[in-house]
Design an enzyme around this catalytic site. Structure first.
Site, PDB file in Angstrom:
ATOM      1  CD  GLU A   1      -5.276   5.822   3.822  1.00  0.00           C
ATOM      2  OE1 GLU A   1      -6.401   5.718   4.201  1.00  0.00           O
ATOM      3  OE2 GLU A   1      -4.496   5.593   2.617  1.00  0.00           O
TER       4      GLU A   1
ATOM      5  CG  HIS B   1     -13.451  -5.180   5.313  1.00  0.00           C
ATOM      6  ND1 HIS B   1     -13.478  -3.793   5.290  1.00  0.00           N
ATOM      7  CD2 HIS B   1     -13.169  -5.333   6.627  1.00  0.00           C
ATOM      8  CE1 HIS B   1     -13.239  -2.930   6.237  1.00  0.00           C
ATOM      9  NE2 HIS B   1     -13.072  -3.936   7.266  1.00  0.00           N
TER      10      HIS B   1
ATOM     11  CE  LYS C   1      -4.367  -1.172   2.068  1.00  0.00           C
ATOM     12  NZ  LYS C   1      -4.452  -2.583   2.259  1.00  0.00           N
TER      13      LYS C   1
ATOM     14  NE  ARG D   1      -9.805  -9.534  -7.615  1.00  0.00           N
ATOM     15  CZ  ARG D   1      -9.308  -9.002  -6.801  1.00  0.00           C
ATOM     16  NH1 ARG D   1      -8.329  -8.722  -6.065  1.00  0.00           N
ATOM     17  NH2 ARG D   1     -10.490  -8.334  -5.882  1.00  0.00           N
TER      18      ARG D   1
HETATM   19  C1  MV4 Z   1     -10.400   3.827   4.896  1.00  0.00           C
HETATM   20  C2  MV4 Z   1     -11.791   3.985   5.739  1.00  0.00           C
HETATM   21  C3  MV4 Z   1     -11.890   5.563   6.129  1.00  0.00           C
HETATM   22  N1  MV4 Z   1     -10.949   6.306   5.940  1.00  0.00           N
HETATM   23  N2  MV4 Z   1      -9.701   4.631   4.763  1.00  0.00           N
HETATM   24  C4  MV4 Z   1     -11.529  -0.912   4.229  1.00  0.00           C
HETATM   25  C5  MV4 Z   1     -10.793  -1.850   3.503  1.00  0.00           C
HETATM   26  C6  MV4 Z   1      -9.854  -1.131   2.817  1.00  0.00           C
HETATM   27  N3  MV4 Z   1     -10.026  -1.480   1.490  1.00  0.00           N
HETATM   28  C7  MV4 Z   1     -10.144   0.120   2.830  1.00  0.00           C
HETATM   29  N4  MV4 Z   1     -11.020   0.433   4.081  1.00  0.00           N
HETATM   30  C8  MV4 Z   1     -11.385   1.435   4.472  1.00  0.00           C
HETATM   31  N5  MV4 Z   1     -10.372   2.466   4.568  1.00  0.00           N
HETATM   32  C9  MV4 Z   1      -9.804   5.918   5.359  1.00  0.00           C
HETATM   33  N6  MV4 Z   1      -8.894   6.633   5.279  1.00  0.00           N
HETATM   34  C10 MV4 Z   1     -12.760   3.164   5.892  1.00  0.00           C
HETATM   35  C11 MV4 Z   1     -12.613   1.907   5.166  1.00  0.00           C
HETATM   36  C12 MV4 Z   1     -13.695   1.103   5.352  1.00  0.00           C
HETATM   37  C13 MV4 Z   1     -14.282   0.435   4.044  1.00  0.00           C
HETATM   38  C14 MV4 Z   1     -13.915   0.867   2.693  1.00  0.00           C
HETATM   39  C15 MV4 Z   1     -14.543   0.580   1.809  1.00  0.00           C
HETATM   40  C16 MV4 Z   1     -15.563  -0.263   1.929  1.00  0.00           C
HETATM   41  C17 MV4 Z   1     -15.970  -0.830   3.220  1.00  0.00           C
HETATM   42  C18 MV4 Z   1     -15.264  -0.279   4.252  1.00  0.00           C
HETATM   43  C19 MV4 Z   1     -15.744  -0.724   5.397  1.00  0.00           C
HETATM   44  C20 MV4 Z   1     -15.292  -0.336   6.554  1.00  0.00           C
HETATM   45  C21 MV4 Z   1     -14.028   0.826   6.278  1.00  0.00           C
END
Ligand code: MV4
Length: 669
Positions: free
Chosen positions: A200, A235, A116, A297
């Protein structure tokens, strides 16, 4: 174009790839584990090669065995599907070395997006917006705390090697920072062998919006618009749609351009998805989206993009991998209508979404047409096993606008009939029909916020369900008596003098969990029956039971439902609702009940290891009769009741298929 490809995957995605290859005249080679010997993807392919036992480490993750299978079969290229080896850079390298084409991006592009922090740095250079934060090398706790203060609370700590929410910690104030940091580092080290983290700004109300990109070997790259996958549970995506509700044109253009820039920055080729997080605390704003990660993918949810663009993304993948340029230019791509995908899982929402394994005794998807698409890897009578993802199918619908698409999704879900495992279909129906979802007011907290509306408690059978169940019992017994084949184990065959009268009345008792319902059945002169419910209400019922379908008329209302019975258990497949009832047989002992539950049939395909009794032997209830090995585990078949062994159908060493009758037991009394 390739003449033959191997698909290094299973389930619906293997079937999906085979479908397009077939249409393009490309021969297909499937691979399968022992658990999948009779799977749909094996049946669909032109050839199939066994690659090992059921566990994925010994089969679908065996790069060496898969490459050998490709070479032996004369395949020129390998499609990895999603999951398994699809984002494995070493696998891509190994294919090149073996002189095979990887239908996916270059190994270097997979590596560029693997960590990342490094990916974020690359994206920043390519002027793709990233969430404000720190993603440098300094991992000193005091330094990171200082960075967190600079970013401002709340802050999100993410393991650089993380994924799927693992190694993520939200921190609201300085006092909590170091403990959370240690937690994220520990999780990163344990799960990914890497304890490095990045920081972040935590976005309080995020939406998950991703852009489908495609690039060819000539250096062209386009995007195929966005998908909104905000509705997730832990997720795991649940519902995906395209386009994103409420997306302003300017924002779509900005995100699409950013995604194309991301792909170009890493020399991408093939299908990819650039995941963004949009801060929707003030609605969708063209300058409030940030790069999250890139999935190198084809994704599970690619069909919604296909439905709104009219393109076949697997065809695009095959063409690009074969060295052809992208089929269309950016300005030739258009969005038409709205598509929604629901992932149908064998899981129980009322038991915290615990996977539900078992045989799909009935599996009838809605009819496919221009509006409804079903991508599946299983057929009726296949099993959902603990070895693989319990997804049964993806149901994808298309319509002219979002409201129409959601209504169509509700209808199609209600028509889906599944018995044998519990599914999330009622949950999906509640979700697709939820007023807040209809409003398009999405964010990643949606499911938690509306949990109570989406997971209703198990409902007791209503008057219609009881009347339909009673009618089914009567119809089945009539069929049995008029020359149906005698299964001596069936309680329906009226053993022990248990028989329904055609005159007068009878009583049926149904059990549902702990409660029992007593119904009085009155026989009318015609074929109809009158069912008297506990409250005193009377329903007149008539109908036809055939091939697992019950067509009935209750008073003046018509019903057409699925009906599955196993022993004394009845499963009614009502529109969008599954009702399970057990018939209580007042004459037979509880023992017969257990026998009918299938104790003497093979619970899964396997091998007879040991036979512990002889024909004619007297056995006690609970006595071990046979040992079966299935899925690497031993299962003991025990006597459900005291009695005599009437017949042994198998000997040690025999292979048995699921549901095979192993032993006929003559129960005592
Ligand atoms: C975040 C966020 C809030 N702020 N980043 C969850 C998995 C990963 N792919 C990124 N995720 C998140 N990153 C910041 N800076 C909240 C999430 C997140 C989330 C993101 C996408 C879809 C579902 C989610 C569920 C919980 C938290």
């Amino acid at each position: 174009m390739f003449r033959k490809i191997l698909i290094a995957n299973r389930g619906e995605i293997a079937c999906r790839v085979i479908r397009t290859a077939r249409r393009l005249g490309i021969a297909t080679v499937a691979v399968y584990s022992d658990a999948d010997a009779n799977a749909r993807h094996v049946a669909l392919a032109d050839e199939a090669v066994r690659i090992g036992p059921a566990p994925v480490r010994e089969s679908y993750l065996r790069a060496d065995v898969i490459i050998a299978a490709a070479k032996a079969s004369g395949a020129e290229a390998i499609h990895p599907g999603y999951g398994f080896l699809s984002e494995n850079a070493e696998f891509a390298d190994a294919l090149a070395e073996a002189g095979l084409v990887f239908i996916g991006p270059p190994a270097s592009a997979i590596r560029a997006m693997g960590l990342k922090g490094a990916a974020k740095a690359l994206m920043q250079e390519a002027r793709v917006p990233v969430v404000p934060g720190y993603h440098g090398d300094n991992q000193d706790a005091d330094f990171l705390l200082g960075e967190a203060e600079r970013i401002g609370w709340p802050v999100l700590i993410k393991a650089v090697a993380g994924g799927g929410g693992k190694g993520m910690r939200r921190v609201d104030k300085a006092a909590e920072f170091k403990a959370a940091l240690a937690g994220a580092q520990r999780e990163g080290a344990n799960a990914f062998g890497n304890d490095r983290v990045l920081l972040e700004k935590y976005l309080v109300k995020p939406r998950h919006i991703e852009i489908q990109v495609f690039a060819d070997k000539q250096g062209n790259a386009v995007h195929l618009f966005e998908r909104d996958c905000s509705v997730q549970r832990r997720h795991q995506k649940v519902l995906e749609e395209a386009p994103a509700p409420g997306m302003p044109t300017a924002m779509r253009q900005a995100m699409g351009q950013a995604a194309v820039n991301a792909a170009k920055a890493i020399g991408y080729v093939g299908a990819g998805t650039v995941e963004f997080i949009a801060d929707v605390s003030d609605g969708l704003k063209p300058d409030r989206f940030y790069f999250m990660e890139m999935n190198t993918r084809l994704q599970v949810e690619h069909p919604v993009t296909e439905m709104i663009t009219g393109q076949d993304l697997v065809e695009w993948q095959l063409r690009v991998a074969a060295g052809n340029p992208l089929p269309l230019k950016q300005e030739e791509l258009r969005i038409d209508g709205h598509a929604v995908e629901a992932r149908i899982y064998a899981e129980d929402p009322t038991k915290n979404f615990l996977p539900s394994v078992g045989k799909l005794h009935r599996l009838r998807p809605p009819a496919e047409d221009a509006h409804v698409r079903v991508d599946t890897g299983v057929r009726e009578n296949d099993s959902v096993t603990p070895f693989y993802d319990p997804m049964i199918a993806k149901l994808i619908v298309w319509d002219h606008d979002r409201g129409a698409a959601l209504r169509r999704m509700g209808q199609a879900l209600a028509q889906y009939q599944v018995a044998g495992v519990t599914t999330n279909i009622p949950f999906l129906i509640a979700l697709a029909g939820h007023p807040a979802f209809d409003e398009g007011d999405l964010d990643t907290g949606f499911i938690e916020r509306f949990r109570a509306d989406l997971i209703p408690p198990v409902q007791a059978a209503d008057a219609s369900a009881l009347a339909l169940a009673a009618l089914a019992v009567v119809l089945e017994r009539r069929a049995q008596r008029s020359g149906g084949k005698g299964d001596p184990w069936s309680p329906w065959a009226a053993v022990n003098g248990w028989r329904l009268n055609d005159q007068g009345y009878d009583e049926l008792i149904f059990r549902e969990g702990e409660s029992e319902t007593r119904l009085r059945i009155e026989y009318a002169a015609d074929a109809a029956i009158r069912v008297k419910l506990p409250g005193g209400a009377v329903v007149t019922a008539a109908g036809k039971l055939q091939d697992g379908s019950l067509d009935a008329v209750l008073d003046e209302r018509r019903f057409s439902i699925g009906l599955v019975r196993q022993g004394l258990d009845l499963t009614l497949l009502l529109p969008g609702r599954v009702q399970k009832l057990s018939l209580v047989d007042p004459l037979a002992a509880g023992e017969l009940d257990e026998a009918a539950g299938g104790a003497l049939t093979a619970p899964m395909p396997g091998k007879v290891v040991q036979v512990l009794v002889a024909e004619g032997a007297a056995v006690e209830k609970g006595q071990a009769l046979m040992v079966l090995e299935a899925m690497k585990m031993e299962h003991t078949i025990a006597a459900p009741a005291r009695g005599k062994i009437a017949k042994l159908n198998f000997k040690a060493g025999d292979q048995v298929s699921e549901g095979a009758t192993l032993i006929a037991l003559e129960a005592e009394g």
